[in-house]
Design an enzyme around this catalytic site. Structure first.
Site, PDB file in Angstrom:
ATOM      1  N   ASN A 170      -1.317  -6.985  -9.356  1.00 10.70           N
ATOM      2  CA  ASN A 170      -0.680  -7.007  -8.028  1.00 10.70           C
ATOM      3  C   ASN A 170      -1.052  -8.288  -7.294  1.00 10.70           C
ATOM      4  O   ASN A 170      -0.205  -8.968  -6.721  1.00 10.70           O
ATOM      5  CB  ASN A 170      -1.149  -5.825  -7.168  1.00 10.70           C
ATOM      6  CG  ASN A 170      -0.892  -4.503  -7.840  1.00 10.70           C
ATOM      7  OD1 ASN A 170      -0.084  -4.429  -8.750  1.00 10.70           O
ATOM      8  ND2 ASN A 170      -1.586  -3.463  -7.412  1.00 10.70           N
ATOM      9  N   HIS A 217       0.814  -1.210   0.000  1.00  7.16           N
ATOM     10  CA  HIS A 217       0.000   0.000   0.000  1.00  7.16           C
ATOM     11  C   HIS A 217       0.854   1.270   0.000  1.00  7.16           C
ATOM     12  O   HIS A 217       0.554   2.242  -0.688  1.00  7.16           O
ATOM     13  CB  HIS A 217      -0.961   0.009   1.188  1.00  7.16           C
ATOM     14  CG  HIS A 217      -1.660   1.317   1.294  1.00  7.16           C
ATOM     15  ND1 HIS A 217      -2.648   1.673   0.405  1.00  7.16           N
ATOM     16  CD2 HIS A 217      -1.466   2.371   2.094  1.00  7.16           C
ATOM     17  CE1 HIS A 217      -3.043   2.891   0.689  1.00  7.16           C
ATOM     18  NE2 HIS A 217      -2.356   3.343   1.717  1.00  7.16           N
ATOM     19  N   GLU A 272      -7.811 -11.241 -10.845  1.00  2.33           N
ATOM     20  CA  GLU A 272      -6.642 -11.136  -9.966  1.00  2.33           C
ATOM     21  C   GLU A 272      -6.415 -12.414  -9.160  1.00  2.33           C
ATOM     22  O   GLU A 272      -5.550 -12.469  -8.293  1.00  2.33           O
ATOM     23  CB  GLU A 272      -6.730  -9.907  -9.068  1.00  2.33           C
ATOM     24  CG  GLU A 272      -8.045  -9.702  -8.359  1.00  2.33           C
ATOM     25  CD  GLU A 272      -8.086  -8.382  -7.574  1.00  2.33           C
ATOM     26  OE1 GLU A 272      -7.074  -7.706  -7.453  1.00  2.33           O
ATOM     27  OE2 GLU A 272      -9.180  -8.060  -7.088  1.00  2.33           O
ATOM     28  N   ARG A 330     -10.271   2.945  -6.149  1.00 13.23           N
ATOM     29  CA  ARG A 330     -10.181   2.051  -4.976  1.00 13.23           C
ATOM     30  C   ARG A 330     -11.052   2.639  -3.866  1.00 13.23           C
ATOM     31  O   ARG A 330     -10.602   3.514  -3.122  1.00 13.23           O
ATOM     32  CB  ARG A 330      -8.739   1.968  -4.489  1.00 13.23           C
ATOM     33  CG  ARG A 330      -7.797   1.182  -5.382  1.00 13.23           C
ATOM     34  CD  ARG A 330      -6.438   1.051  -4.703  1.00 13.23           C
ATOM     35  NE  ARG A 330      -5.623   0.038  -5.313  1.00 13.23           N
ATOM     36  CZ  ARG A 330      -4.682   0.267  -6.231  1.00 13.23           C
ATOM     37  NH1 ARG A 330      -4.454   1.499  -6.633  1.00 13.23           N
ATOM     38  NH2 ARG A 330      -3.984  -0.714  -6.734  1.00 13.23           N
ATOM     39  N   CYS A 339      -4.967  -2.970 -14.431  1.00 10.94           N
ATOM     40  CA  CYS A 339      -4.926  -1.844 -13.494  1.00 10.94           C
ATOM     41  C   CYS A 339      -3.960  -2.079 -12.343  1.00 10.94           C
ATOM     42  O   CYS A 339      -3.857  -1.261 -11.442  1.00 10.94           O
ATOM     43  CB  CYS A 339      -6.324  -1.520 -12.967  1.00 10.94           C
ATOM     44  SG  CYS A 339      -7.032  -2.866 -12.012  1.00 10.94           S
TER      45      CYS A 339
HETATM   46  C1  PEP Z   1      -4.384  -5.481  -8.111  1.00  7.54           C
HETATM   47  O1  PEP Z   1      -4.486  -6.414  -7.319  1.00  7.54           O
HETATM   48  O2  PEP Z   1      -3.593  -5.482  -9.090  1.00  7.54           O
HETATM   49  C2  PEP Z   1      -5.181  -4.262  -7.932  1.00  7.54           C
HETATM   50  C3  PEP Z   1      -5.196  -3.315  -8.832  1.00  7.54           C
HETATM   51  O3  PEP Z   1      -5.881  -4.131  -6.784  1.00  7.54           O
HETATM   52  P1  PEP Z   1      -5.235  -3.760  -5.358  1.00  7.54           P
HETATM   53  O4  PEP Z   1      -3.790  -3.366  -5.582  1.00  7.54           O
HETATM   54  O5  PEP Z   1      -6.051  -2.647  -4.819  1.00  7.54           O
HETATM   55  O6  PEP Z   1      -5.370  -5.042  -4.607  1.00  7.54           O
HETATM   56 MG    MG Z   2      -6.123  -6.500  -5.964  1.00 11.20          MG
END
Ligand code: PEP
Ligand code: MG
Length: 598
Positions: free
Chosen positions: A464, A199, A441, A306, A512
């Site tokens: 991510n 984060h 994801e 988000r 994303c």
């Molecule tokens: C991801 O997991 O790539 C994503 C964009 O969501 P977050 O980073 O908020 O989990």
């Molecule tokens: Mg994610």
């Protein structure tokens, strides 16, 4: 000042947000407070026992209040975790032990409580039983709360009221901590733990400030007031930099300034390859205040909003109306460009301290995102209704996070239909045909992308999480960051599979996750067929710079090579070569490129 670190000293970590800054640090340390023993005069012993009893009452009130709020806003099972704290607070053996130390040693209550609870903690930590060992963590928490009350300690730093520019250093900077900061005074972030997609890293990129993570023990060794230079390209923190170091970094800053100039020139140009392929470039945002940056960097809307940041650091949940107003204002500001609102993704590493979810052994595999929302229909429907209502603006789309299978998608869609029916019955205007997509994801979602594609209007690859789940490498753990490889052949296959399934079913597919903002990987993603890239606004320009200088044909050849190659580092090197050849000025700071392997 620490006084310990006199000469130049370098902490090496991972650079996660570009740029260089220097200034004084504020260390957010989880302090192990010094508990001093004071000898009390005889006539102070009874008042000291009374003081301790009062603090127990006050602590009980605080815990009950937290518990009440959690029960109201989450569920009673979350609130139950505080029962353990309350039980410990009433433990007669522990309390009698404290009284005994106060009386027999004529000691102050802080010392007595600390000594008694430390003994307890040591006993609990030594037992085999896992449940009891976890109670040691509860008791440590409780001990800190009681000691804070005895010593009348308030929050060590109020990040809402920073008064001068500083670099924040911490073991970790939790979302609940960073969400309260007064961002205009923060020059950079540095943390002991974390990786490129933690984060702290995401927030730093979205604030466009330099950040380094994975610095191991920086927060232990640095002290508030120390003067440091933070290099977010290379992930270093230099304490007491010498004139030579400052000079070298001055050069780096100049290079960056001339690059910024070039990037500004293309900010409002389209993202089209030399041979005419257009890529939709959107921005990731965390709250309505990020809209200015979206516009400033020429993004064509928002690819990932988000929404969890609306939920954290507050005593109550955001109401439907409050959310509606935020979503509506973002959509209105960016019209006619699309705004993709991601429904609440709470859990994992993303939860506010005051509304703690029950402790889970594997939070990333646990009760998170859509799983949490489906189990909390009231909370979820407030958000769905707000999004549907704001959809009247005409440019809102919605996507669900962490979909692992068709059932979850169907259940979420059913709730949407239920919300629509209610809104209809209440005569409240809403968007009947709002586009709904899913984030891909979880590897299982990529593997059944063909099925999911038949039920949604778009995919957005959350790399991510996709990388962390496919490679079993915690995205926030610097010890396994070497395994967290976006160019791992397995990841590329999952991306390709997702894109192909989308296109075969006539829908579009974006990315994303943070790889969308890495200019070294831009050509690869374009070559794999991705239609949209959504990144932190500040890195969008670099991605566009590459797109405008590359041919789709070259990008496809790169992707073809990558899909046949079995070495992540070779793939990465090929990507870097093409990026360097395409846009050398982006990489004048060579440290931004991966080092040749072997
Ligand atoms: C991801 O997991 O790539 C994503 C964009 O969501 P977050 O980073 O908020 O989990
Ligand atoms: Mg994610």
């Amino acid at each position: 000042m620490s006084g310990q670190l006199k000469g130049e000293k370098v902490f090496q970590g991972i650079g996660v947000s570009a740029g260089v800054c220097r200034g004084k640090v504020i260390v957010l340390r989880r302090t192990r407070r010094a508990i001093l023993k004071r000898e009390l005069p005889d006539d102070s012993i009874t008042p000291e026992i009374k003081r301790f009893e009062h603090v127990l009452v006050r602590t009980r009130q605080q815990i009950t209040e937290v518990q009440r709020r959690v029960a109201e806003t989450m569920s009673t099972s979350e609130a139950d975790i505080f029962d353990a704290h309350l039980l410990m607070l009433e433990d007669r053996v522990l309390i009698e032990e404290v009284f005994k130390i106060i009386r027999e040693q004529k000691a102050n209550a802080e010392y007595a409580f600390h000594t008694a609870s430390d003994r307890y903690i040591a006993v609990l930590e030594a037992v085999e039983d896992e449940y009891l060992r976890e109670r040691a963590a509860d008791l440590r928490d409780l001990t800190n709360r009681v000691l804070d009350n005895l010593m009348d300690v308030k929050d060590a730093y109020n990040l809402r009221h920073l008064s001068e520019p500083c670099i924040l250093v911490g073991h970790d900077l939790s979302p609940s901590m960073t969400a309260t900061l007064d961002k205009k005074f923060v020059l950079g972030f540095a943390t002991d733990i974390g990786g490129k997609t933690s984060h702290t890293a995401i927030l730093a990129r979205s604030l466009d400030i330099p950040a380094a993570v994975g610095l191991q023990n920086a927060s232990e060794e640095l002290d508030t007031g120390d003067y440091v230079l933070l290099d977010g390209y290379n992930g270093t923190v230099v304490v007491n930099p010498t004139d030579q170091t400052l000079f070298e970094y001055g050069q780096l800053v100049k290079i960056k300034a001339s690059l910024d100039e070039k990037l500004r020139e293309i900010q409002f140009q389209p993202a089209v390859t030399l041979d005419g392929k257009t890529i939709h470039l959107s921005a990731n945002i965390e709250d309505q205040h990020d809209v200015a940056a979206v516009t400033r960097h020429g993004a064509e809307g928002v690819g990932l909003f988000r929404t969890e940041f609306l939920y954290i650091n507050r005593d109550s949940l955001p109401t439907e109306d409050e959310q509606y107003e935020v979503y509506r204002s973002v959509a209105a500001a960016l019209k006619p460009n699309p705004v993709i609102i991601r429904t609440l993704d709470i859990g994992g590493d993303k939860f506010a301290s005051q509304l703690q979810l029950a402790h889970e052994l594997n939070p990333f595999l646990g009760w998170r995102a859509i799983r949490f929302c489906l189990a909390q229909p009231q909370l979820f429907c407030a958000q769905l209704r707000a999004i549907l209502r704001a959809g009247v603006e005409g440019n809102i789309k919605m996507m669900y996070p962490m979909i692992s299978g068709l059932d979850e998608l169907n259940q979420a869609n059913q709730l949407v239909e239920q919300c629509k029916a209610e809104l209809r019955a209440q005569n409240i205007p809403f968007a009947e045909n709002l586009d709904i997509g899913v984030m891909i994801e979880i590897p299982s979602a990529a593997l059944i992308a063909d099925t999911l594609a038949k039920k949604v209007k778009f995919f957005s690859i959350g790399s991510n999480d996709l990388i962390q789940y496919a490679l079993a490498a915690d995205r926030t753990n610097e010890r396994v960051s070497h395994l967290y490889e976006p160019t791992h052949p397995a990841i590329l296959k999952l991306i390709k599979m997702t894109v192909d399934a989308a296109h075969a079913n006539g829908i579009w597919c974006g990315v994303c996750g943070e790889i969308a903002g890495d200019p070294i990987l831009t050509a690869l993603l374009v070559g794999l067929g991705v239609d949209e890239l959504s990144t932190a606004p500040a890195v969008l320009d670099e991605v566009k710079y590459i797109i405008r200088r590359v041919k789709l044909e070259e990008a496809r050849l790169l992707a073809e090579f990558a899909l046949k190659c079995d070495s992540p580092s070779q793939i990465l090197m090929r990507c870097a070569e093409l990026a360097l050849q395409t846009a050398p000025s982006l990489f004048e700071n060579k440290a931004m490129l991966p080092a040749p392997q072997g």
